[in-house]
Design a protein around this motif. Sequence first.
Motif, PDB file in Angstrom:
ATOM      1  N   LEU A  57       0.904  -1.318   0.104  1.00 55.95           N
ATOM      2  CA  LEU A  57       0.062   0.020  -0.111  1.00 55.95           C
ATOM      3  C   LEU A  57       0.905   1.221  -0.014  1.00 55.95           C
ATOM      4  CD1 LEU A  57      -2.727  -1.111   2.518  1.00 55.95           C
ATOM      5  CD2 LEU A  57      -2.924  -0.883   0.208  1.00 55.95           C
ATOM      6  N   LEU A  58       1.990   1.242   0.764  1.00 57.03           N
ATOM      7  CA  LEU A  58       2.909   2.481   0.699  1.00 57.03           C
ATOM      8  C   LEU A  58       3.367   2.794  -0.565  1.00 57.03           C
ATOM      9  CD1 LEU A  58       4.491   4.313   2.751  1.00 57.03           C
ATOM     10  CD2 LEU A  58       6.082   2.822   2.734  1.00 57.03           C
ATOM     11  N   TYR A  59       3.527   1.744  -1.507  1.00 59.77           N
ATOM     12  CA  TYR A  59       4.303   2.090  -2.984  1.00 59.77           C
ATOM     13  C   TYR A  59       3.006   1.898  -3.912  1.00 59.77           C
ATOM     14  CZ  TYR A  59       8.786   2.201  -0.624  1.00 59.77           C
ATOM     15  OH  TYR A  59       9.864   2.341   0.303  1.00 59.77           O
ATOM     16  N   ALA A  60       1.998   1.961  -3.450  1.00 60.12           N
ATOM     17  CA  ALA A  60       0.735   1.575  -4.257  1.00 60.12           C
ATOM     18  C   ALA A  60       0.665   2.754  -5.617  1.00 60.12           C
ATOM     19  CB  ALA A  60      -0.608   1.475  -3.924  1.00 60.12           C
ATOM     20  N   ALA A  61       1.031   3.861  -5.341  1.00 59.22           N
ATOM     21  CA  ALA A  61       0.811   4.870  -5.934  1.00 59.22           C
ATOM     22  C   ALA A  61       2.200   6.068  -5.837  1.00 59.22           C
ATOM     23  CB  ALA A  61      -0.238   5.736  -6.027  1.00 59.22           C
TER      24      ALA A  61
END
Length: 411
Positions: free
Chosen positions: A407-411
């Motif tokens: 989730l931290l690197y999802a966007a």
Amino acid sequence: MNEADTCRTLVRPRLESAGWDGGKHFFSEQTYFTDGRIVAPAGKPRRLKRKFTDFLLRYSRDSTLAVVEAKSDRRPEGDGLQEAKDYADILGLKFAYATNGREIIEHDFFTGQEREIDRFPSPDEHWFRYQQGQGLTGAVANARLVPDFHDPQMVPRYYQRVAIDRAIEAILTGRRRVLLTLATGTGKTAVAFQICWKLWSAGWNTRGDQRKPQFDDEQREPRKFYVRGGKVEIDTEVTYDLDTDGGKLRTVQISQYVADTVRTLYTDADDLRRQWSDFEQRSAVVELLQERGIDFNELAAAAGQPEADPFDLLCHVAYNAPLRTRRERAERLRKEQRDFFDRFNADARAIINELLDKYAEHGAAQFTIPDVFEVPPISRHGNLKEIAEAFGGTEKLVEVFNELQELLYAA
């Protein structure tokens, strides 16, 4: 299990059951074979990491037949195959294996075939296949196994071993002219001595006087040069980067060098993100970039962004993506993924927030289990078992840990 645990609990027992059990035939573990290449990205010399193999399969002390690269049992067995093939090629070996401890993939350089196998071949199976592939028979094959002149202070380096073995096999199979080309200072004398010693020990020269070769083990002084009366010595040797065509040396700014390297390895930012989001794959990405001389601290300094996440720095210089700081990433996760936080009790949410705070301050290196749970402030919640209970157990904790990074690197 991590890679070290996989090697210890899964790979070693399978090698031992195949006959590589430490008797006549054995394996060597975590064997370094280079000192680390020297590169000079943007004109700044740096020594890269030393290369090492997870396992080398030795038919005898001086006859290595195969390399085995192991990855965590949570990863596909083929993840280490290219690495195994690269190392086998460097070391002059004909068999390469990749495994996650449960499944095994073999690459045979004689046939060029790759296949899944249910066990590691035995030492005698390897040796038989090697003889067939190299066309060695009878006395010639036995002579190939003659041991080196053993001197613990003068063990042949990997390229010397390749030169010795290839020369021996060429001579034993009837080649009358053999040329070895080695650079100055790479040990031609030692190579020539070992070739003579092994041929003499094998009784190859049956005509004339079988005199034993003598080895001069006198330590040589470092090469010295005199310039205008002042003495200098060689300290390091460096290599500069070639252009994309491989034809010209070039010196480029670090940001341009990084951009070219990243675009070569990853098709786009999403391709890089998929691998960066997973902790183990991220470690492989970091190692791959470090092998190419990329230092994240230098990159951050060059970009004037010491608080940026290395992922954002890479995407920014390579794909012109927006540049975010680590704290901005953490805050964005908190605002946009409230459903994720609502799934947990107050104690678990506090631990997740403290983990994000540590990431914002120190970077993605904080996502290391169990280290991050053993230091304040997270350690104040109890030991690892007690922390895991807040998430429903150890397996659930690991799942949440991995999901948080995705989730931290999802966007």
